[in-house]
Design an enzyme around this catalytic site. Structure first.
Site, PDB file in Angstrom:
ATOM      1  N   ASN A 152      -3.086  72.443  44.120  1.00 29.89           N
ATOM      2  CA  ASN A 152      -4.336  72.537  44.903  1.00 29.89           C
ATOM      3  C   ASN A 152      -4.748  71.186  45.505  1.00 29.89           C
ATOM      4  OD1 ASN A 152      -4.834  71.635  42.327  1.00 29.89           O
ATOM      5  ND2 ASN A 152      -6.815  72.648  42.170  1.00 29.89           N
ATOM      6  N   GLU A 249      -4.919  68.137  32.043  1.00 33.86           N
ATOM      7  CA  GLU A 249      -6.014  68.563  32.928  1.00 33.86           C
ATOM      8  C   GLU A 249      -5.767  70.016  33.272  1.00 33.86           C
ATOM      9  OE1 GLU A 249      -8.597  67.006  33.765  1.00 33.86           O
ATOM     10  OE2 GLU A 249      -8.143  64.933  33.276  1.00 33.86           O
ATOM     11  N   CYS A 283      -9.930  73.710  39.995  1.00 33.57           N
ATOM     12  CA  CYS A 283      -9.991  73.946  38.551  1.00 33.57           C
ATOM     13  C   CYS A 283     -11.413  73.960  38.019  1.00 33.57           C
ATOM     14  CB  CYS A 283      -9.197  72.868  37.837  1.00 33.57           C
ATOM     15  SG  CYS A 283      -9.679  71.215  38.368  1.00 33.57           S
ATOM     16  N   GLU A 461      -9.028  61.808  33.252  1.00 31.02           N
ATOM     17  CA  GLU A 461      -8.538  61.021  34.378  1.00 31.02           C
ATOM     18  C   GLU A 461      -9.726  60.253  34.946  1.00 31.02           C
ATOM     19  OE1 GLU A 461      -6.153  64.102  36.718  1.00 31.02           O
ATOM     20  OE2 GLU A 461      -4.615  62.700  36.025  1.00 31.02           O
TER      21      GLU A 461
END
Ligand code: NAD
Length: 487
Positions: A152, A249, A283, A461
């Site tokens: 994505n 993630e 997400c 992150e």
């Protein structure tokens, strides 16, 4: 439409091909046409990439952090200078509307390179005083790190992983998603042009098997994956069985809570950003929109009219606000969930169909979709759909909505819209999520940590925290007196 790179992989500062690898066609999601033909990495290519990274890393780690950072910041400048071309490439790879990729994709990769390129020089160990004798800690790189990306946000993902890894003195082997292999190659070229020594950022293409081979390779010290929860469990198990560091993630089904004192236009804007941006393939999307009774009708009214006005179509047209989904499998999945929602008894309030678009008949388009009358137990309210499908749920009381919002295996993100700021802080403190937004949704600036709670992931992150995840501490005790030994 063609976007054929010079070869499939980028290893040790140059393009590499091995046509014995499985075919990996690149499809433009808006038309279904093949725009490039690549090959998945063979074992030979994987070994070349790992070996290049292993050989290059020690000298890189010995540079001063500020010298490493300078190269990253130079690469950030090149990314920004090439924004238009990179945005177009990202649109061809993902099908996302060019009006998004022009502002969000190469730009956020550049932000990461710039941020970590600057921050690393100030990311030092600690000093501990023992009244004469003392200790200090050193932040040392891990060695060879592997990044595995989702489809994505391909160039963003490559930037978010490589920038802290490289800044900290590691080397990286990056495997993009098999759906979006192109922009990581462009990033690799830019790193080389910026002066990054060969072997420090390598791109190998492939499906899950290549990711698994990288994640279990004995030379690799860390794996950072962006992907779904089932993939995350497999990769974490692989990393664990080889005692590697890991950052995961993963997916989500995040709540977005609209209290009855909220600014309706802002809350509607936030809900749309948090469900329809990137055709819903984000997400952190707030796909469970909880709306308080008293504001429900007004909210739904404005949400409906603004959603019906979304322009779907040619992703390269700057007026287009929504492109297609990534591929047929995702289109089938999202359509399947829309059918499930209807079967479960939710009301298909708007959208749900496949738009007819001249010249794009073979694209993977789907209308932005809103379900009302949704109950918490329905599959459309519990499972990650990863498409533009919003579920709107009603609530009455603060305690009730907190409990319902937290009733999920996921915990990536959450949002609260209210003018009552004490309430906003009280509620986010109770929400089980890695990132919360008050009166906005889905912003992810590089300065703040990003990641998930519960099944949505491990580690973070972005921000200085990411430098921690790409380094290990060495403690050094220094004696300034004599050794008091009983022997
Ligand atoms: P995916 O899990 O199918 O694939 C992700 C990556 O893992 C791909 O590169 C794939 O080739 C690789 N992979 C698959 N099986 C593997 C294995 N056994 N070993 C090693 N690698 C393997 O995910 P996707 O469909 O590409 O992306 C969508 C998912 O990613 C969604 O669940 C979404 O929520 C999540 N996502 C999370 C974030 C985040 O930051 N939390 C960001 C974007 C996407």
């Amino acid at each position: 439409m063609k976007a054929q790179p010079r070869a499939s992989h980028y290893v040790n500062g140059r393009y590499v091909e091995d046509e014995r690898g499985d075919p990996l066609p690149v499809i433009y999601p808006a038309t279904g046409e093949t725009i490039a033909k690549l090959h998945a990495a063979t074992d030979n290519v994987i070994e070349l990439a790992i070996e290049a990274a292993r050989a290059a890393q020690p000298a890189w780690a010995r540079l001063k952090p500020v010298e490493r950072g300078r190269i990253l910041r130079r690469a950030a400048d090149i990314l920004r200078a090439r924004n238009d071309a990179l945005a177009r490439l990202e649109t061809l790879d993902t099908g996302k509307a060019i009006q998004e990729t022009l502002v969000a994709d190469p730009a956020s990769a550049a932000d990461a390179l710039e941020f970590f390129g600057g921050a690393v020089a100030a990311f030092n160990g600690d000093y501990v005083d023992f009244g004469g004798s003392f200790a200090y800690t050193r932040r040392e790189p891990l060695g060879v790190c592997v990044g595995i990306g989702a489809w994505n946000y391909p160039i963003q993902g490559a930037g978010w992983k490589s920038a802290p890894a490289l800044a900290m003195g590691n080397a990286m082997v990056f495997k993009p998603s098999e759906n979006t292999p192109l922009s990581a190659l462009a990033l690799a070229e830019i790193y080389t042009e910026a002066g990054l020594p060969d072997g420090l950022f390598n791109v190998v293409q492939g499906y899950g098997a290549v990711g698994a081979a990288l994640a279990s390779h004995p030379v690799v010290a860390k794996v950072s994956l962006t992907g779904s929860v089932p993939t995350g469990k497999k990769v974490l198990a692989l990393a664990g069985s080889h005692m590697k560091h890991a950052t995961m993630e993963l997916g989500g089904k995040s709540p977005l809570i609209v209290f009855d004192d909220a600014d309706v236009e802002n809350a509607v804007g936030g809900a749309m950003l948090g469900n329809f941006y990137s055709t819903g393939q984000v997400c952190s999307n707030g796909t469970r929109v909880f709306v308080q009774d008293r504001i429900y009708d007004r909210f739904l009214d404005r949400l409906t009219s603004r959603t019906k006005a979304i322009r779907i179509g040619d992703p390269l047209d700057p007026e287009t606000q929504m492109g297609p989904l990534i591929n047929k499998a995702q289109h089938d999945k999202v359509s399947g969930y829309i059918a499930i929602g209807k079967q479960e008894g939710a009301t298909l309030h708007c959208g749900g169909g496949i738009p007819r678009l001249q010249g794009f008949e073979n694209g993977y388009f789907i209308e932005p979709t809103i379900f009302t009358g949704v109950e918490d137990g329905m599959r459309i309210a519990r499972e990650e759909i990863f498409g533009p499908v919003m579920t709107v749920l009603r609530f009455s009381a603060e305690d009730e909505v907190i409990e319902r919002a937290n009733d999920s295996e996921f915990g990536l993100s959450a949002g609260v819209f209210t003018r009552d700021l004490p309430r906003a802080h009280r509620v986010v403190a109770e929400l089980q999520a890695g990132t919360c937004w008050i009166n906005h949704y889905n912003l992810a600036p590089v300065e703040i940590p990003f990641g998930g709670a519960k099944q949505s992931g491990i580690g973070r992150e972005n921000s200085l925290v990411a430098l921690g995840h790409y380094s290990q501490l060495k403690s050094v005790y220094v004696e300034t007196g004599d050794v008091a030994s009983p022997y």
